[in-house]
Design an enzyme around this catalytic site. Structure first.
Site, PDB file in Angstrom:
ATOM      1  N   ASP A   1      41.225  32.509 -24.721  1.00 52.86           N
ATOM      2  CA  ASP A   1      40.276  33.205 -23.937  1.00 52.86           C
ATOM      3  C   ASP A   1      39.029  32.924 -24.107  1.00 52.86           C
ATOM      4  O   ASP A   1      38.284  32.543 -25.280  1.00 52.86           O
ATOM      5  CB  ASP A   1      40.504  34.663 -24.516  1.00 52.86           C
ATOM      6  CG  ASP A   1      39.756  35.909 -23.706  1.00 52.86           C
ATOM      7  OD1 ASP A   1      39.917  36.014 -22.289  1.00 52.86           O
ATOM      8  OD2 ASP A   1      38.888  36.554 -24.023  1.00 52.86           O
TER       9      ASP A   1
ATOM     10  N   GLU B   1      50.666  19.639 -36.550  1.00 51.97           N
ATOM     11  CA  GLU B   1      51.513  19.788 -37.966  1.00 51.97           C
ATOM     12  C   GLU B   1      52.968  20.627 -37.699  1.00 51.97           C
ATOM     13  O   GLU B   1      53.667  20.141 -38.260  1.00 51.97           O
ATOM     14  CB  GLU B   1      50.829  20.900 -38.920  1.00 51.97           C
ATOM     15  CG  GLU B   1      49.705  20.674 -39.525  1.00 51.97           C
ATOM     16  CD  GLU B   1      48.834  22.013 -40.089  1.00 51.97           C
ATOM     17  OE1 GLU B   1      49.677  22.876 -40.299  1.00 51.97           O
ATOM     18  OE2 GLU B   1      47.825  21.874 -40.447  1.00 51.97           O
TER      19      GLU B   1
HETATM   20  O1  ISL Z   1      32.534  33.437 -18.857  1.00 51.60           O
HETATM   21  C1  ISL Z   1      32.284  34.191 -17.718  1.00 51.60           C
HETATM   22  C2  ISL Z   1      31.087  34.097 -17.103  1.00 51.60           C
HETATM   23  O2  ISL Z   1      30.285  33.392 -17.484  1.00 51.60           O
HETATM   24  C3  ISL Z   1      33.560  34.966 -17.319  1.00 51.60           C
HETATM   25  O3  ISL Z   1      33.828  34.744 -16.041  1.00 51.60           O
HETATM   26  C4  ISL Z   1      34.528  35.029 -18.619  1.00 51.60           C
HETATM   27  O4  ISL Z   1      35.037  33.663 -18.512  1.00 51.60           O
HETATM   28  C5  ISL Z   1      35.801  35.910 -18.071  1.00 51.60           C
HETATM   29  O5  ISL Z   1      35.223  37.293 -17.818  1.00 51.60           O
HETATM   30  C6  ISL Z   1      36.700  35.776 -19.090  1.00 51.60           C
HETATM   31  O6  ISL Z   1      37.709  36.527 -19.002  1.00 51.60           O
HETATM   32  C7  ISL Z   1      38.743  36.762 -20.115  1.00 51.60           C
HETATM   33  O7  ISL Z   1      37.944  37.366 -21.241  1.00 51.60           O
HETATM   34  C8  ISL Z   1      37.600  38.731 -21.011  1.00 51.60           C
HETATM   35  C9  ISL Z   1      38.386  39.526 -20.425  1.00 51.60           C
HETATM   36  O8  ISL Z   1      38.057  40.921 -19.907  1.00 51.60           O
HETATM   37  C10 ISL Z   1      39.217  39.080 -19.207  1.00 51.60           C
HETATM   38  O9  ISL Z   1      40.417  39.675 -18.792  1.00 51.60           O
HETATM   39  C11 ISL Z   1      39.958  37.603 -19.673  1.00 51.60           C
HETATM   40  O10 ISL Z   1      40.744  36.877 -18.702  1.00 51.60           O
HETATM   41  C12 ISL Z   1      37.040  39.185 -22.300  1.00 51.60           C
HETATM   42  O11 ISL Z   1      37.763  38.972 -23.391  1.00 51.60           O
END
Ligand code: ISL
Length: 588
Positions: free
Chosen positions: A208, A260
């Site tokens: 994420d 690993e």
């Molecule tokens: O980084 C971003 C904008 O600069 C965002 O688009 C980001 O990459 C995106 O919101 C990330 O999403 C993920 O992480 C979030 C979560 O709410 C989302 O559901 C997940 O897919 C925070 O953990």
């Protein structure tokens, strides 16, 4: 040459556990529900599943606020249920990826609670990013960094003495404090988390916000975005919030752990990065000692337009081809599409390829998105979340569904891997969730964001003619299911040869059986190579996939039998008028 690693052209099916299947009838999906419905994924022909966060969590951000990285949310089940899910999936030939949320945890994580209650100077505070405020009394945040979800990326805590005190960094919701990746205890803890799940048989992680984690810890202000008057989240500049140099070291450390496991059942573990970054930066994640995959969101963000999409695809493939080569001279020589997307045998066989995606749990369902006159959401500027054109604009969903089917065919005919978000195979449309039922914090924290992201997270309709469509035994589903989904259930589409579900099954079967797809070579068609395309430039995307490396067969028309090692041709019409093509080589 070595065998092709499984992930290079894999189709991965994304499961949102809260909404896939509710086995215990409490209105929330669960792991037993996933295990009991894996045959649906098998029947699609996917190679793997990725399960969005299943950890204990206050669910401030749908589970992306993790309170315990080594357990299962009680609403979803137990670790035993997870073990059963993993072993059942493996027995059915499916790999299992889960979600790693390493940029932030939940404010209910025990370490964060201890950091707050321990007061300023407590060593636990160094595992997060605590700073004194600015202004005469520390009443202003430490810098101007914005949160992706709106407002400042800083929240002030109440100190043990009852007074307002330091501020902590949160790129997303205040319930999601960011980890300090300069802290070795944090790094060691994530090593432990990776091994915990790898030892249980998990095949890899979707990472994420993989471009966050390491920040410029001198915490300089970001430039002001003139459109919003706030600090910018723009990633096309060297932004101190994103993709900072120390990130590579973290990724290498994780890849070493994945290696690993090379000699265990399941082999080396994998990582797929979730990062909304410009391509030249994104592909740096894919160096041989870093990650194997990274989502290509440019495809997802693109308008429904042949010319611009071809340009995006060209860029994605060329960038991947360059990264995959360890031979600089060869890389520098790559000029045209004829040179890219070849299988790179020998020691290049584990090189990355593009990883396509047309939808996920964060964006408007493709059937709705593609039915709008303007399509695509520009996540590169998250301020554009509030661009009313993307949500409030009416959609012709029938048109959108037809386009989503075409987008699938295009996606699956391209070189590389692909991700399918649950419900795409049914052609589900975005649901207008009543505002009093919305849970997504992007809506609650900034009311101008039109309805947030819950509309693509609604439970899956399996059978029955009315809600909850066999998804649960209760009608009290965590999000309401719309009345018009009776025709879209799995049961309704299962035997219908023209259904979107049948199309998915047919296309994924073709991918498995046809050697030209997956690792095959790709060559664009235009009216010079294929006269039938005369006059349709700008409306049609066409290319050939060929199973072998030799000279492009210039001018020769490949036969209709795609299994004879002859390859196939992919043609997609982006225009509004039908394009007559007199050939029997077309599958699209
Ligand atoms: O980084 C971003 C904008 O600069 C965002 O688009 C980001 O990459 C995106 O919101 C990330 O999403 C993920 O992480 C979030 C979560 O709410 C989302 O559901 C997940 O897919 C925070 O953990």
């Amino acid at each position: 040459t070595d065998a092709e690693p499984w992930w290079r052209s894999a189709v991965v099916y994304q499961i949102y556990p809260r909404s896939f299947f509710d086995a215990d009838g409490d209105g929330t999906g669960d792991l037993r529900g996933i295990t009991s419905h894996l045959d649906h994924v098998v029947s699609l022909g996917a190679d793997a599943i990725w399960i969005s966060p299943w950890y204990p969590s206050p669910m401030v951000d749908g589970g992306y606020d993790v309170a315990d990285y080594c357990d299962i949310h009680p609403d979803f089940g137990t670790l035993d249920d997870a073990d059963t899910l993993i072993s059942t999936a493996h027995a059915k030939g499916l790999r299992v990826l889960i979600d790693l949320v390493p940029n932030h945890c939940s404010s209910q994580h025990p370490w964060f609670r201890e950091a707050v209650s321990g007061g300023p100077g407590h060593p636990m505070r160094d595992r997060f990013v605590f700073r004194d405020g600015t202004g005469a009394h520390g009443e202003l945040p430490p810098n101007n960094w914005p949160s992706v979800f709106g407002g400042a990326a800083w929240q002030r805590v109440v100190e043990p003495d009852g007074r307002p005190g330091q501020w902590y960094l949160h790129f997303f919701d205040p319930g999601q404090p960011d980890w300090n990746w300069d802290n070795e205890e944090v790094r060691a803890e994530f090593d432990r988390i990776l091994r915990f799940w790898f030892d249980r048989g998990v095949d890899g992680f979707r990472v994420d916000v993989a471009d966050a984690l390491v920040k410029d810890m001198s915490l300089p202000d970001v430039p002001i975005d003139p459109r919003t008057g706030r600090g910018t989240l723009d990633k096309s500049i060297d932004n101190p919030m994103w993709d900072q140099p120390g990130l590579a070291e973290v990724q290498r450390r994780w890849r070493a752990i994945a290696r690993e496991y090379a000699d265990t059942p399941g082999g080396e573990r994998v990582f797929v990065a979730e990062a909304y970054l410009p391509h030249d930066r994104l592909v740096q994640f894919l160096a041989p000692d870093r990650f194997q995959m990274s989502f290509d969101f440019e495809f997802l963000q693109s308008a429904w337009d042949a010319d611009s999409l071809r340009w995006v695809i060209d860029g994605c493939l060329a960038a991947h081809a360059r990264t995959g080569s360890s031979n600089d001279e060869q890389a520098a020589g790559l000029g045209s599409m004829d040179d890219v997307a070849r299988p790179r045998g020998g020691d290049h066989v584990d090189a990355s390829t593009a990883t396509w995606v047309i939808g996920n749990h964060d964006v408007i369902r493709p059937a709705t998105r593609y039915g709008k006159p303007v399509t695509g959401i520009d996540f590169r500027h998250p301020e554009d979340f509030d661009d009313i054109a993307t949500k409030a604009m009416p959609s012709d969903v029938d048109l959108g569904r037809r386009r989503a089917r075409a987008a699938l065919l295009l996606e699956m005919a391209l070189p590389g891997g692909a991700y399918v978000y649950q419900g795409e195979e049914l052609g589900l449309d975005e649901v207008q969730v009543p505002t009093d039922r919305i849970e997504d914090p992007t809506w609650q924290r900034s009311g101008h964001v039109d309805r947030g992201r819950d509309g693509c997270r609604v439970p899956i309709p399996w059978g029955d003619r009315q809600a909850p469509y066999g998804w649960s035994t209760t009608s009290g589903t965590w999000l309401p299911m719309p009345d018009h989904w009776a025709e879209l259930t799995v049961a309704a589409q299962d035997q219908d040869a023209n259904s979107t579900l049948s199309l998915y099954r047919a296309v994924l079967a073709e991918r498995r059986e046809n050697p030209a797809l997956g690792a095959g070579r790709m060559v664009w068609e235009d009216e010079t190579s294929w006269p039938a395309l005369a006059g349709v430039a700008g409306h049609v995307i066409a290319f050939r996939r060929e199973p072998t490396l030799p000279e492009p067969a210039s001018g020769s028309q490949r036969g209709a039998d795609s299994r004879g090692g002859a390859g196939l041709r992919c043609v997609v019409n982006f225009g509004t008028a039908p394009v007559p093509l007199d050939t029997d080589t077309i599958i699209i």
